[in-house]
Design a protein around this motif. Sequence first.
Motif, PDB file in Angstrom:
ATOM      1  N   MET A  45       7.495  57.363  38.164  1.00 34.80           N
ATOM      2  CA  MET A  45       9.086  57.733  38.017  1.00 34.80           C
ATOM      3  C   MET A  45       9.321  56.172  37.429  1.00 34.80           C
ATOM      4  SD  MET A  45       9.695  60.515  38.872  1.00 34.80           S
ATOM      5  CE  MET A  45      11.506  60.566  38.519  1.00 34.80           C
ATOM      6  N   ASP A  46       8.534  55.383  37.343  1.00 35.84           N
ATOM      7  CA  ASP A  46       8.907  53.942  36.913  1.00 35.84           C
ATOM      8  C   ASP A  46      10.016  53.202  37.546  1.00 35.84           C
ATOM      9  OD1 ASP A  46       8.566  51.749  35.124  1.00 35.84           O
ATOM     10  OD2 ASP A  46       9.667  52.595  33.407  1.00 35.84           O
ATOM     11  N   VAL A  47       9.768  53.102  38.765  1.00 35.38           N
ATOM     12  CA  VAL A  47      10.788  52.325  39.721  1.00 35.38           C
ATOM     13  C   VAL A  47      10.273  51.655  40.704  1.00 35.38           C
ATOM     14  CG1 VAL A  47      11.028  54.595  41.123  1.00 35.38           C
ATOM     15  CG2 VAL A  47      13.049  52.755  40.815  1.00 35.38           C
ATOM     16  N   ASP A  48      10.779  50.429  41.086  1.00 28.41           N
ATOM     17  CA  ASP A  48      10.308  49.722  42.158  1.00 28.41           C
ATOM     18  C   ASP A  48      11.224  50.046  43.353  1.00 28.41           C
ATOM     19  OD1 ASP A  48      10.085  47.810  44.066  1.00 28.41           O
ATOM     20  OD2 ASP A  48      10.631  45.853  42.784  1.00 28.41           O
ATOM     21  N   PRO A  49      10.634  50.789  44.395  1.00 24.13           N
ATOM     22  CA  PRO A  49      11.045  51.203  45.477  1.00 24.13           C
ATOM     23  C   PRO A  49      12.105  50.090  46.221  1.00 24.13           C
ATOM     24  CG  PRO A  49       8.883  51.768  45.488  1.00 24.13           C
ATOM     25  CD  PRO A  49       8.969  50.772  44.451  1.00 24.13           C
ATOM     26  N   ASP A  50      11.936  48.983  46.157  1.00 30.96           N
ATOM     27  CA  ASP A  50      12.640  47.983  46.701  1.00 30.96           C
ATOM     28  C   ASP A  50      13.916  47.359  46.084  1.00 30.96           C
ATOM     29  OD1 ASP A  50      10.956  47.698  48.929  1.00 30.96           O
ATOM     30  OD2 ASP A  50       9.427  46.573  47.865  1.00 30.96           O
ATOM     31  N   ARG A  51      13.732  47.670  44.745  1.00 30.15           N
ATOM     32  CA  ARG A  51      15.054  47.164  43.923  1.00 30.15           C
ATOM     33  C   ARG A  51      15.951  48.493  43.323  1.00 30.15           C
ATOM     34  NH1 ARG A  51      16.505  42.538  42.548  1.00 30.15           N
ATOM     35  NH2 ARG A  51      17.620  43.303  40.813  1.00 30.15           N
ATOM     36  N   GLY A  52      15.073  49.585  43.214  1.00 28.76           N
ATOM     37  CA  GLY A  52      15.705  50.566  42.515  1.00 28.76           C
ATOM     38  C   GLY A  52      15.984  50.468  40.950  1.00 28.76           C
ATOM     39  N   LEU A  53      16.647  51.698  40.578  1.00 30.55           N
ATOM     40  CA  LEU A  53      17.004  51.334  39.089  1.00 30.55           C
ATOM     41  C   LEU A  53      18.103  50.285  38.521  1.00 30.55           C
ATOM     42  CD1 LEU A  53      16.877  55.172  38.042  1.00 30.55           C
ATOM     43  CD2 LEU A  53      14.931  53.701  37.572  1.00 30.55           C
ATOM     44  N   GLY A  54      17.907  49.630  37.364  1.00 26.10           N
ATOM     45  CA  GLY A  54      19.052  48.987  36.841  1.00 26.10           C
ATOM     46  C   GLY A  54      20.201  49.883  36.537  1.00 26.10           C
ATOM     47  N   ALA A  55      21.217  49.401  36.238  1.00 23.85           N
ATOM     48  CA  ALA A  55      22.462  50.027  35.948  1.00 23.85           C
ATOM     49  C   ALA A  55      22.360  50.662  34.619  1.00 23.85           C
ATOM     50  CB  ALA A  55      23.867  49.348  35.955  1.00 23.85           C
ATOM     51  N   GLY A  56      21.975  49.894  33.478  1.00 23.37           N
ATOM     52  CA  GLY A  56      21.436  50.257  32.409  1.00 23.37           C
ATOM     53  C   GLY A  56      20.490  51.338  32.149  1.00 23.37           C
TER      54      GLY A  56
ATOM     55  N   LEU B 285      23.365  61.135  40.140  1.00 21.98           N
ATOM     56  CA  LEU B 285      21.895  60.817  40.504  1.00 21.98           C
ATOM     57  C   LEU B 285      21.033  61.112  39.168  1.00 21.98           C
ATOM     58  CD1 LEU B 285      21.595  62.394  44.096  1.00 21.98           C
ATOM     59  CD2 LEU B 285      21.297  59.661  43.415  1.00 21.98           C
ATOM     60  N   VAL B 286      19.912  60.375  39.077  1.00 22.22           N
ATOM     61  CA  VAL B 286      18.980  60.637  38.044  1.00 22.22           C
ATOM     62  C   VAL B 286      17.560  60.574  38.560  1.00 22.22           C
ATOM     63  CG1 VAL B 286      20.587  59.682  36.435  1.00 22.22           C
ATOM     64  CG2 VAL B 286      18.894  58.080  37.445  1.00 22.22           C
ATOM     65  N   PRO B 287      16.450  61.179  37.844  1.00 22.79           N
ATOM     66  CA  PRO B 287      15.162  61.216  38.431  1.00 22.79           C
ATOM     67  C   PRO B 287      14.773  59.525  38.312  1.00 22.79           C
ATOM     68  CG  PRO B 287      15.631  62.653  36.676  1.00 22.79           C
ATOM     69  CD  PRO B 287      16.620  62.189  36.863  1.00 22.79           C
ATOM     70  N   GLY B 288      14.149  59.335  39.485  1.00 27.06           N
ATOM     71  CA  GLY B 288      13.637  57.804  39.740  1.00 27.06           C
ATOM     72  C   GLY B 288      14.665  57.062  40.590  1.00 27.06           C
ATOM     73  N   ASP B 289      15.975  57.754  40.869  1.00 26.05           N
ATOM     74  CA  ASP B 289      16.744  56.927  41.587  1.00 26.05           C
ATOM     75  C   ASP B 289      16.154  56.758  43.051  1.00 26.05           C
ATOM     76  OD1 ASP B 289      19.080  55.773  41.134  1.00 26.05           O
ATOM     77  OD2 ASP B 289      20.201  57.782  40.681  1.00 26.05           O
ATOM     78  N   ILE B 290      16.386  55.423  43.828  1.00 29.97           N
ATOM     79  CA  ILE B 290      15.795  55.456  45.279  1.00 29.97           C
ATOM     80  C   ILE B 290      17.100  55.862  45.987  1.00 29.97           C
ATOM     81  CG2 ILE B 290      15.167  53.763  46.958  1.00 29.97           C
ATOM     82  CD1 ILE B 290      13.068  54.465  44.602  1.00 29.97           C
ATOM     83  N   LEU B 291      16.889  56.999  46.793  1.00 33.14           N
ATOM     84  CA  LEU B 291      17.966  57.624  47.452  1.00 33.14           C
ATOM     85  C   LEU B 291      17.771  57.191  49.019  1.00 33.14           C
ATOM     86  CD1 LEU B 291      20.420  59.804  47.553  1.00 33.14           C
ATOM     87  CD2 LEU B 291      18.680  61.503  47.684  1.00 33.14           C
ATOM     88  N   GLN B 292      18.848  56.664  49.643  1.00 35.97           N
ATOM     89  CA  GLN B 292      18.825  56.354  50.960  1.00 35.97           C
ATOM     90  C   GLN B 292      19.649  57.439  51.845  1.00 35.97           C
ATOM     91  OE1 GLN B 292      17.288  53.493  52.039  1.00 35.97           O
ATOM     92  NE2 GLN B 292      17.777  53.206  54.011  1.00 35.97           N
ATOM     93  N   LEU B 293      18.883  58.031  52.818  1.00 40.97           N
ATOM     94  CA  LEU B 293      19.407  59.060  53.774  1.00 40.97           C
ATOM     95  C   LEU B 293      19.501  58.687  55.118  1.00 40.97           C
ATOM     96  CD1 LEU B 293      17.135  61.953  52.325  1.00 40.97           C
ATOM     97  CD2 LEU B 293      19.415  61.522  51.773  1.00 40.97           C
ATOM     98  N   ALA B 294      20.684  59.153  55.614  1.00 44.84           N
ATOM     99  CA  ALA B 294      20.864  58.822  57.179  1.00 44.84           C
ATOM    100  C   ALA B 294      21.401  60.165  57.729  1.00 44.84           C
ATOM    101  CB  ALA B 294      21.761  57.433  57.382  1.00 44.84           C
ATOM    102  N   GLU B 295      21.731  60.270  59.085  1.00 48.10           N
ATOM    103  CA  GLU B 295      22.417  61.105  59.761  1.00 48.10           C
ATOM    104  C   GLU B 295      23.485  61.692  59.296  1.00 48.10           C
ATOM    105  OE1 GLU B 295      23.367  62.641  64.196  1.00 48.10           O
ATOM    106  OE2 GLU B 295      22.182  61.085  64.159  1.00 48.10           O
ATOM    107  N   GLY B 296      23.827  63.182  58.853  1.00 51.04           N
ATOM    108  CA  GLY B 296      25.244  63.619  58.523  1.00 51.04           C
ATOM    109  C   GLY B 296      25.060  63.566  56.937  1.00 51.04           C
ATOM    110  N   ASP B 297      24.125  62.926  56.107  1.00 50.62           N
ATOM    111  CA  ASP B 297      24.324  62.881  54.786  1.00 50.62           C
ATOM    112  C   ASP B 297      23.803  64.225  54.179  1.00 50.62           C
ATOM    113  OD1 ASP B 297      24.793  60.376  54.573  1.00 50.62           O
ATOM    114  OD2 ASP B 297      23.009  59.306  54.091  1.00 50.62           O
ATOM    115  N   GLN B 298      24.367  64.809  53.000  1.00 47.56           N
ATOM    116  CA  GLN B 298      24.203  65.859  52.395  1.00 47.56           C
ATOM    117  C   GLN B 298      22.949  65.469  51.297  1.00 47.56           C
ATOM    118  OE1 GLN B 298      24.944  69.255  52.294  1.00 47.56           O
ATOM    119  NE2 GLN B 298      25.892  68.966  54.352  1.00 47.56           N
TER     120      GLN B 298
END
Length: 944
Positions: free
Chosen positions: A20-31, A144-157
């Motif tokens: 997905m061409d993404v760094d899991p510790d930084r995520g995607l850049g805004a651009g 959301l876009v393909p490659g986004d690093i999505l954080q999930l917690a209890e109660g999230d959809q």
Amino acid sequence: MDVREMDPTLADATDVARAMDVDPDRGLGAGEAARRLAEHGPNELRGTPPVPLWRRVLAQLNDPLVILLLIAAGISVVAWLIEGAHGAPVDAIVVLAVIVFNVIIGLVQEARAADAVAALAVMTRAHATVLRDGELVVIPAGELVPGDILQLAEGDQVGADARLLRSSSLRVTEASLTGESAPVEKDPATLREIVPLGDRSNMVFRGTAVNGGTARTVVTATGMDTEMGAIATMLDQTQEEATPLQREVGRVGSMLGRIVVGIAIVIMLTISIVERPDSAAEWVTVLLLGVSLAVAAVPEGLPAILSVVLALGVQRMARRNAVVKRLSSVETLGSASVICTDKTGTLTQNEMTIGRIITSSGSVELTGVGYAPVGEAWVRARDAAADHVLGDEDDQLLAEVRAVLGVGALANDAQLAEREGRWEIAGDPTEAAFLVAERKIPGLADEVHRASRVAEVPFSSERKMMSTAHRDPAGRVLVFAKGAPDILLERCTAVLVGGERVPLDDVRRDALLEDVEALSNDAYRTLGVAARLAPELEEGEPALDESAETDLVYLGVVGIIDPPRPEAKAAIAQAHAAGIRVVMITGDHPATAARIAADLGIVEPGTVAVTGRELDGLSDHDLVEVARRTSVYARVAPEHKLKIVDALQADGRIVAMTGDGVNDAPALKSADIGIAMGITGTEVTKEAAKMVLADDDFATIVKAVHEGRVIFDNIRKFLRYLLCSNMGEVLTMFFGVVLMGVIGLSDAAGEGIVVPVLAVQILWINLVTDTAPALAMGVDPEIDDVMARPPRGARDRVIDGRMWTAIVSTGLTMAVITLLTMDLWLPGGIIPGGDDSLEVARTAAFNALVLGNLFAAFNARSATSSAFRGIFANRRLWLAVLLGVALQIAVVHVPFLQVAFGTAPLDLWHWLVGVALASCVLWVEEIRKAVIRARLRARGEAVV
């Protein structure tokens, strides 16, 4: 490598992120996120544009009967223009008014139905927490876009389909997507093979909800590329089948159209050959005769009456909590031969419940289902006669049960509360089951919750257990643990027997594992419970880690199940008695599905469920064979549900499909009638369905089937009546023209072509004197037990051979008495002595035809029973007949109606003779039915 070229479940998480061409510790850049959003589009489901009003109106007009009426109206306007356009084209105006009325009814009834795919989009609007440029930010889920690093917690959809990178005790509720009733544990570990949707443990999917734990994921699909998008596409492509009633009415309309054209052509050719018209006026007369035949053959009021009767049925069903969205679906439900139903939330409570507790001293069953803490603990002894409520005399077993439930309720993160008379939970349903169960043991909850939590080791899918530390009122710190029984037993060195700690040797360990296996064989989910005193935590701030989860005392094991709805079993038994097969289709485990199906009486105990994976390997022919004999399916995906419904329909079944989750929507739309749960059902399911249960009660379906069968019987009654009337009119016109010279009609008219009854008079019969009795028959009370007979087949005709015999017989009788009446009052003909004018004789014949129709209304209530059976049961029918008589008197004797309908006043003698002759319709049918009943008794068949 592009992630679209790989299966993310079979690839390592880091490889997926790299693809997905993404760094899991930084995520995607805004651009880059903006560029991908422009490339892939918003994370939304594609909605279907609303259908414009003109197309909905055309859909209402796309009915053979309506088309036939439009043609008749058009011919009538042409004839009116040829005659010189004097006055108003009454025939055409009245027919068009009927059509407009019918269209309005249809549009009003279907106005509530919205687009199902649009409902999917509305349902899933949410926000998401993503990693952008190394920082966590909250964005609309639509961005959301393909490659986004999505954080999930209890109660999230969950806003998109995503591959787990790492997780901690993540549990996701996927019931609306897969049908799995319990929260699913998620783990980033790479899978070894392709598995069904419900078993993809390293993925999370759009539209599901995080029940507990946390996770970091990489988005692999958005919008229509998600699993929910696939369902939306499937739903959009699924074609709705015409209902059996629509198909039959269409056949009737097509057949009547052919009859109209055939008779009109034959009559006009015959007259052209015999009379040889040589002037425009005579050709206009021939054309008008064709119009008269068209008017006679077409039951103008049928579409409107059918719509009104179905609308009244819809109202009655709504009062019984079954909300029908399409009028034609009312009759379909009554014809259902198979009800395919989801398990979770439909046949079951969707409320995890502890049903059994096994300790070293015995087994206890808890009564009561769901989250309402109402029930008792029963000791199940080997001798059934010794079963009794758990009490003080069972001191050893009672102590063990109190320990199991008390510890399970403390090692717990769920909450239970009563709101507005309804018990609700927050947190994991499995943990909430302990909070419900402890309240069924008097005084236990008050005693247990005096201990306060001071530390915990959370649940994780790797450890398959959790532990908490609690300080009791005496100041002691106790460690409580619960988890998979086999894992827990490995950490136990003793077992609780009464109030004593007994060493756990191999013999006792094997016996405890046998208890766990017995619960699993009965389709229970099992959880073991253990505890220990923790003296090392007594001083200072307590700390707890996995090292404290040793030297535990095993307390017992509980069996948890999503229990069946108590009313569902009786409803299923009623369905079976009515010849309706119930098929359960679920995403749950095969053993659980088979257990629930057996408990509800859907299948015999010991029946094995067919899985979705087994269905994948079947050909279309083999799938039909499997569907014919299988009544419980497990581990199925949405496409499997659709295949099962299609296979049953291919086998000639009329299928009703129930459900509440998004995964049910395509099958609901494809079924002959889809039934959604009104309380627990998702919006997309409600919109895809043709009927919604306002109370989510499976028993309501059976009540609706009963109502549907009564409505179907009544539809047959008024169809029989209206077609008898029209057959009488057609045969009267046909034989009246062919036999003009025989009955003295041509002599009375002098030169030219005349008809025995005017087209406008036939229109009066069809729209005025026939309509009220037909409507009254549409609400006729039930005469026979409609649930004591099997459902009709998909290929069975609404108008069968026996009904056609009655229609032709009654129509022929009407034609004979009508033409005899005309012959009686005209000079010449078969019956000499009449000296009335053509107008009087025609009015008398018109009168006899109307009265014959009204007598036929009583015959039409049954195909075989005497008209005198329950003759006063339907007061509306009597009022309708009396209204018809009053209207007929008015059209004969009111001057302005005489002008409009070409009638002349009649004296009392004309009326009495007309009534006597018209009653022959009743007596002839009584004789014919008596013969039918005698033949049925001779063959040993039931007489209805």
